[in-house]
Design a protein around this motif. Structure first.
Motif, PDB file in Angstrom:
ATOM      1  N   LYS A  73       1.047  -0.765  -0.387  1.00 44.52           N
ATOM      2  CA  LYS A  73       0.414  -0.396  -0.109  1.00 44.52           C
ATOM      3  C   LYS A  73       1.194   1.338  -0.206  1.00 44.52           C
ATOM      4  O   LYS A  73       2.272   1.237   0.838  1.00 44.52           O
ATOM      5  CB  LYS A  73      -1.593  -0.059   1.354  1.00 44.52           C
ATOM      6  N   MET A  74       0.496   2.328  -0.561  1.00 40.94           N
ATOM      7  CA  MET A  74       0.755   3.232  -0.750  1.00 40.94           C
ATOM      8  C   MET A  74       2.500   3.417  -1.239  1.00 40.94           C
ATOM      9  O   MET A  74       2.576   4.667  -1.661  1.00 40.94           O
ATOM     10  CB  MET A  74       1.846   4.161   0.479  1.00 40.94           C
ATOM     11  N   GLN A  75       2.659   2.401  -2.274  1.00 41.16           N
ATOM     12  CA  GLN A  75       3.841   2.276  -3.464  1.00 41.16           C
ATOM     13  C   GLN A  75       3.625   3.727  -4.711  1.00 41.16           C
ATOM     14  O   GLN A  75       2.067   3.804  -4.675  1.00 41.16           O
ATOM     15  CB  GLN A  75       3.950   0.816  -4.254  1.00 41.16           C
ATOM     16  N   GLN A  76       3.949   4.288  -5.021  1.00 43.51           N
ATOM     17  CA  GLN A  76       3.666   4.792  -6.036  1.00 43.51           C
ATOM     18  C   GLN A  76       3.344   4.460  -7.304  1.00 43.51           C
ATOM     19  O   GLN A  76       4.395   4.057  -8.229  1.00 43.51           O
ATOM     20  CB  GLN A  76       4.828   6.555  -6.025  1.00 43.51           C
ATOM     21  N   LEU A  77       2.789   4.740  -7.964  1.00 44.66           N
ATOM     22  CA  LEU A  77       2.114   5.097  -9.099  1.00 44.66           C
ATOM     23  C   LEU A  77       2.172   5.950 -10.027  1.00 44.66           C
ATOM     24  O   LEU A  77       2.256   6.752  -9.943  1.00 44.66           O
ATOM     25  CB  LEU A  77       0.883   4.482  -9.097  1.00 44.66           C
ATOM     26  N   VAL A  78       3.036   5.343 -11.648  1.00 46.07           N
ATOM     27  CA  VAL A  78       3.984   6.577 -12.329  1.00 46.07           C
ATOM     28  C   VAL A  78       3.113   6.711 -13.523  1.00 46.07           C
ATOM     29  O   VAL A  78       1.855   5.254 -14.155  1.00 46.07           O
ATOM     30  CB  VAL A  78       4.984   6.690 -12.481  1.00 46.07           C
ATOM     31  N   ALA A  79       2.935   7.375 -14.934  1.00 52.98           N
ATOM     32  CA  ALA A  79       2.990   7.296 -15.941  1.00 52.98           C
ATOM     33  C   ALA A  79       3.289   6.183 -16.993  1.00 52.98           C
ATOM     34  O   ALA A  79       4.382   6.088 -16.461  1.00 52.98           O
ATOM     35  CB  ALA A  79       2.274   8.529 -16.466  1.00 52.98           C
ATOM     36  N   ALA A  80       2.158   5.269 -17.311  1.00 51.77           N
ATOM     37  CA  ALA A  80       3.438   4.484 -18.403  1.00 51.77           C
ATOM     38  C   ALA A  80       3.583   4.857 -19.757  1.00 51.77           C
ATOM     39  O   ALA A  80       5.251   4.626 -20.492  1.00 51.77           O
ATOM     40  CB  ALA A  80       2.509   3.095 -18.565  1.00 51.77           C
ATOM     41  N   ALA A  81       3.678   6.343 -20.078  1.00 50.55           N
ATOM     42  CA  ALA A  81       3.653   6.955 -21.508  1.00 50.55           C
ATOM     43  C   ALA A  81       3.087   8.612 -21.715  1.00 50.55           C
ATOM     44  O   ALA A  81       2.416   9.068 -19.880  1.00 50.55           O
ATOM     45  CB  ALA A  81       2.972   6.198 -22.306  1.00 50.55           C
ATOM     46  N   VAL A 142      -0.055  14.172 -19.050  1.00 50.09           N
ATOM     47  CA  VAL A 142       0.725  13.252 -18.038  1.00 50.09           C
ATOM     48  C   VAL A 142       2.485  13.136 -18.577  1.00 50.09           C
ATOM     49  O   VAL A 142       2.383  12.828 -19.727  1.00 50.09           O
ATOM     50  CB  VAL A 142       0.577  12.112 -17.034  1.00 50.09           C
ATOM     51  N   ASN A 143       3.125  12.907 -17.611  1.00 49.18           N
ATOM     52  CA  ASN A 143       4.532  13.118 -18.783  1.00 49.18           C
ATOM     53  C   ASN A 143       4.702  11.461 -18.305  1.00 49.18           C
ATOM     54  O   ASN A 143       4.423  10.718 -16.711  1.00 49.18           O
ATOM     55  CB  ASN A 143       5.808  12.966 -18.049  1.00 49.18           C
ATOM     56  N   ALA A 144       5.287  10.116 -19.104  1.00 51.47           N
ATOM     57  CA  ALA A 144       5.623   9.472 -18.488  1.00 51.47           C
ATOM     58  C   ALA A 144       6.628   9.022 -17.500  1.00 51.47           C
ATOM     59  O   ALA A 144       7.326   9.984 -17.280  1.00 51.47           O
ATOM     60  CB  ALA A 144       6.685   8.848 -19.565  1.00 51.47           C
ATOM     61  N   GLY A 145       6.298   8.464 -16.739  1.00 46.18           N
ATOM     62  CA  GLY A 145       6.619   8.028 -15.266  1.00 46.18           C
ATOM     63  C   GLY A 145       6.256   9.346 -14.326  1.00 46.18           C
ATOM     64  O   GLY A 145       6.297   9.084 -13.192  1.00 46.18           O
ATOM     65  N   GLN A 146       5.585  10.289 -15.013  1.00 49.22           N
ATOM     66  CA  GLN A 146       4.718  11.462 -13.558  1.00 49.22           C
ATOM     67  C   GLN A 146       4.579  10.131 -12.927  1.00 49.22           C
ATOM     68  O   GLN A 146       3.120   9.408 -12.611  1.00 49.22           O
ATOM     69  CB  GLN A 146       4.269  12.279 -14.516  1.00 49.22           C
TER      70      GLN A 146
END
Length: 498
Positions: A73-81, A142-146
């Motif tokens: 829980k609470m791991q950060q999720l980021v944009a894949a692209a 969003v940017n990839a990795g954001q």
């Protein structure tokens, strides 16, 4: 409870992972989709995942359409692209918090079971800043990795442990196996920079050319007795077909190369169409699919022969007041400009090569008693011998595709009946999203003009003309893959949009 901070040490532990070539076979080994690269791994930190795409769920009632990435829980999720947030579920639905990012290339990335708990608990009482990235909303770039959200166990994941159910969908909307793409993705140890603000330009777009044509139809038609269906991969057929669509007061829809998409059938149903005119290279299976709905099907043209198909369309359309338009069959940019001139006036678009007028084009012009032929494009695109060979040949051209587009618009405006207050913009560097533009502009009495969607700035002629005429933007045809970030900023300034 003190908020937990994540370690930036990353290990991708693929517990029991299967290789791509020998992926899990859940009854259909063909289901794994194409390798999608580039892609950024959607979770920061240590995780594990296996290839479970297609695995049975609910006792076999359905198949798993994603990859479960197990973590904390609470791991950060980021944009894949790089892309746009196209879905963000607030308040939490029964299936849990969800986020969808549609990439600029039309692929989409689905994030399910996002956190719904106060950190350190399982109370289901998370505030929104413990669910999504603060301030994130539908429509944001969003940017990839954001950073976009936190991992959790919301919805029907409450009993399974924290994980990200990650789905990868191709531009048609179909879910494909993301396992190989995840394995090949770029792993980052900390979120990247947020995407800078982009002007909110009105857009008519979908995940692919078929969806964009549907969006164009929905934007201007509540019903239509007639629909024209052309191949989305044969622009030299679709552009002259747009004139027939306008002649029939209906939209131009596009077909894939395979079986007719259910989304196209749904749009035909929404329009309450009674007749569908199928053009040229649309697969024959589409006729049967349309006929099965009880509609009249009429076919025009020959598969694989755009010159003959354009001529066949012309014979159905006629040549109002003795006018026709001729373009190079291989130059899509001039064809897009031509459709904006011809559609709505029953001026057929006929095709030529750069050096010689095809016999079928010549005889069709003669049989329709054409007296005025508007040739779109400069002499390098359509040679002087071709102009001399058509009846009443007159050239509409500039130094490049953008100047040519402006010259066509000048002609459109001189004829009357159209308004720069309803300006549609199409990229001059690719054709798919502009195919439906001619019929759309005819329906709304607007104009279509080309811009440099790459943002390189080669469309000075277009921008100068639109600014001098006080044009008002109706919509951009296509998403960021067609008219990108840099171009959007330039156009936002032009039209006074923030």
């Amino acid at each position: 409870m003190k908020r937990r901070f994540l370690s930036l040490f990353v290990t991708i532990a693929v517990t029991g992972g299967l290789s791509w070539a020998g992926g899990a076979n859940y009854g259909d080994p063909s289901t794994p989709g194409p390798l999608k690269t580039p892609m950024t791994f959607p979770v920061i930190g240590k995780v594990s995942y296996t290839d479970t795409f297609g695995a049975p769920r609910d006792g076999g009632a359905r198949a798993h359409e994603g990859t479960d990435i197990m973590g904390s829980k609470m791991q950060q999720l980021v944009a894949a692209a790089d892309g746009t947030v196209t879905q963000l579920t607030i308040p939490q639905p029964s299936y849990g918090y969800m986020l969808v990012i549609t990439g600029d290339d039309g692929w989409s990335y689905h994030y399910l079971h996002i956190n719904n708990d106060t950190p350190g608990t399982d109370d289901g009482q998370a505030t929104l800043d413990q669910v999504f990235a603060p301030g994130l909303k539908k429509g944001d770039r969003v940017n990839a990795g954001q950073f976009v959200a936190y991992m959790g166990d919301s919805g029907n994941a409450e009993s399974t442990g924290p994980h990200l159910h990650f789905e990868l969908h191709d531009p048609s909307g179909a879910a494909v196996n993301a396992y190989a793409s995840l394995k090949a993705s770029t792993v980052i140890t900390a979120p990247g920079d947020a995407a800078p603000a982009v002007p909110d330009l009105p857009r008519i777009w979908g995940q692919d050319r078929v969806a964009t044509a549907i969006a164009a139809s929905k934007s201007a038609w509540s019903t239509s007795a007639n629909v024209v269906l052309a191949s989305g991969s044969a622009y030299a057929e679709a552009l002259p077909a747009s004139v027939l669509a306008a002649r029939k007061l209906g939209p131009l829809l596009l077909a894939d190369d395979g079986d007719l998409s259910t989304r196209v059938v749904s749009e035909i149903n929404r329009l309450k169409a009674t007749k569908v005119i199928v053009v040229g290279s649309v697969p024959a299976s589409a006729d049967a699919a349309v006929a099965a709905t009880g509609r009249v099907v009429e076919r025009v043209g020959v598969a694989g022969d755009p010159v003959e198909t354009a001529a066949a369309l012309a014979r159905v359309i006629g040549a109002s007041s003795g006018n026709a338009v001729v373009v190079n069959a291989d130059r899509f940019a001039d064809g897009v400009s031509a459709s904006a001139l011809a559609a709505g006036r029953s001026w057929p678009i006929l095709l030529t090569t750069d050096t010689a007028l095809p016999d079928v084009t010549r005889t069709t012009l003669q049989s329709l008693k054409v007296a005025h032929t508007w040739v779109v494009g400069g002499s390098a695109v359509v040679g002087d011998d071709v102009v001399a060979a058509v009846p009443g040949g007159a050239r509409l051209a500039g130094a490049d595709r953008y100047e040519t587009s402006v010259e066509v618009v000048r002609k459109v405006m001189s004829i009357g009946g159209r308004s720069l207050g309803r300006t549609y913009l199409a990229t001059g560097t690719a054709y798919p999203d502009a195919l439906a533009g001619g019929a759309l502009a005819a329906q709304t009495r607007g104009i279509v003009v080309l811009v440099d969607g790459s943002g390189a700035g080669s469309d000075t002629a277009t921008r100068d003309y639109l600014q001098s005429q006080g044009a008002v933007l109706k919509a951009v045809l296509g998403g960021f893959a067609a008219v990108g970030i840099d171009a959007s900023r330039t156009l936002g300034q032009l039209f006074g949009l923030s």
